[in-house]
Design a protein around this motif. Sequence first.
Motif, PDB file in Angstrom:
ATOM      1  N   GLY A 174      29.020  40.109  53.487  1.00 19.30           N
ATOM      2  CA  GLY A 174      30.134  40.693  52.731  1.00 19.30           C
ATOM      3  C   GLY A 174      29.679  41.897  51.923  1.00 19.30           C
ATOM      4  O   GLY A 174      30.364  42.933  51.877  1.00 19.30           O
ATOM      5  N   SER A 175      28.529  41.772  51.292  1.00 22.42           N
ATOM      6  CA  SER A 175      27.983  42.870  50.491  1.00 22.42           C
ATOM      7  C   SER A 175      27.679  44.083  51.364  1.00 22.42           C
ATOM      8  O   SER A 175      27.991  45.217  51.014  1.00 22.42           O
ATOM      9  N   VAL A 176      27.088  43.840  52.529  1.00 21.61           N
ATOM     10  CA  VAL A 176      26.734  44.951  53.419  1.00 21.61           C
ATOM     11  C   VAL A 176      27.995  45.625  53.963  1.00 21.61           C
ATOM     12  O   VAL A 176      28.117  46.857  53.959  1.00 21.61           O
ATOM     13  N   LEU A 177      28.948  44.818  54.403  1.00 22.11           N
ATOM     14  CA  LEU A 177      30.165  45.396  54.977  1.00 22.11           C
ATOM     15  C   LEU A 177      30.949  46.211  53.958  1.00 22.11           C
ATOM     16  O   LEU A 177      31.424  47.309  54.258  1.00 22.11           O
ATOM     17  N   SER A 178      31.072  45.683  52.725  1.00 22.06           N
ATOM     18  CA  SER A 178      31.841  46.442  51.727  1.00 22.06           C
ATOM     19  C   SER A 178      31.107  47.727  51.357  1.00 22.06           C
ATOM     20  O   SER A 178      31.741  48.770  51.142  1.00 22.06           O
TER      21      SER A 178
END
Length: 82
Positions: free
Chosen positions: A39-43
Amino acid sequence: MRVLVFGASGMLGRDLLAAFSEDDATGLSSRQADLRDSGSVLSTVQQARPDWIILAAAYTDVDGCEKDPAEPWRSIAMVRQT
Ligand SMILES: NC(=O)c1ccc[n+]([C@@H]2O[C@H](COP(=O)([O-])OP(=O)(O)OC[C@H]3O[C@@H](n4cnc5c(N)ncnc54)[C@H](OP(=O)(O)O)[C@@H]3O)[C@@H](O)[C@H]2O)c1
């Protein structure tokens, strides 16, 4: 051209960032985008909307790998998902 460099605090990442002008490249440490947290990488990628992503991040703690062989695979599994 916008470039996002994961692992920017590492040896390879620092040299890569130095090769781009500040306008071109944004560097990320594991605190800003942890590869084990999809989630952190995608956002981060969605916000930056880079033209290129350079993955200079790696789990390089050899002793840590011997103590916990599953740990390095957590980052690789996330990269495969995306
Ligand atoms: N050094 C060289 O001369 C060289 C040459 C060619 C290829 N390579 C390859 O480049 C890769 C990195 O090598 P290096 O020497 O630069 O290693 P390094 O100095 O140990 O740097 C590792 C980098 O990966 C980041 N990282 C580790 N775990 C992470 C995670 N879960 N999420 C996000 N970032 C994470 C670290 O961030 P934090 O500091 O925030 O933890 C750090 O920026 C390796 O695959 C290596 O084989 C290196």
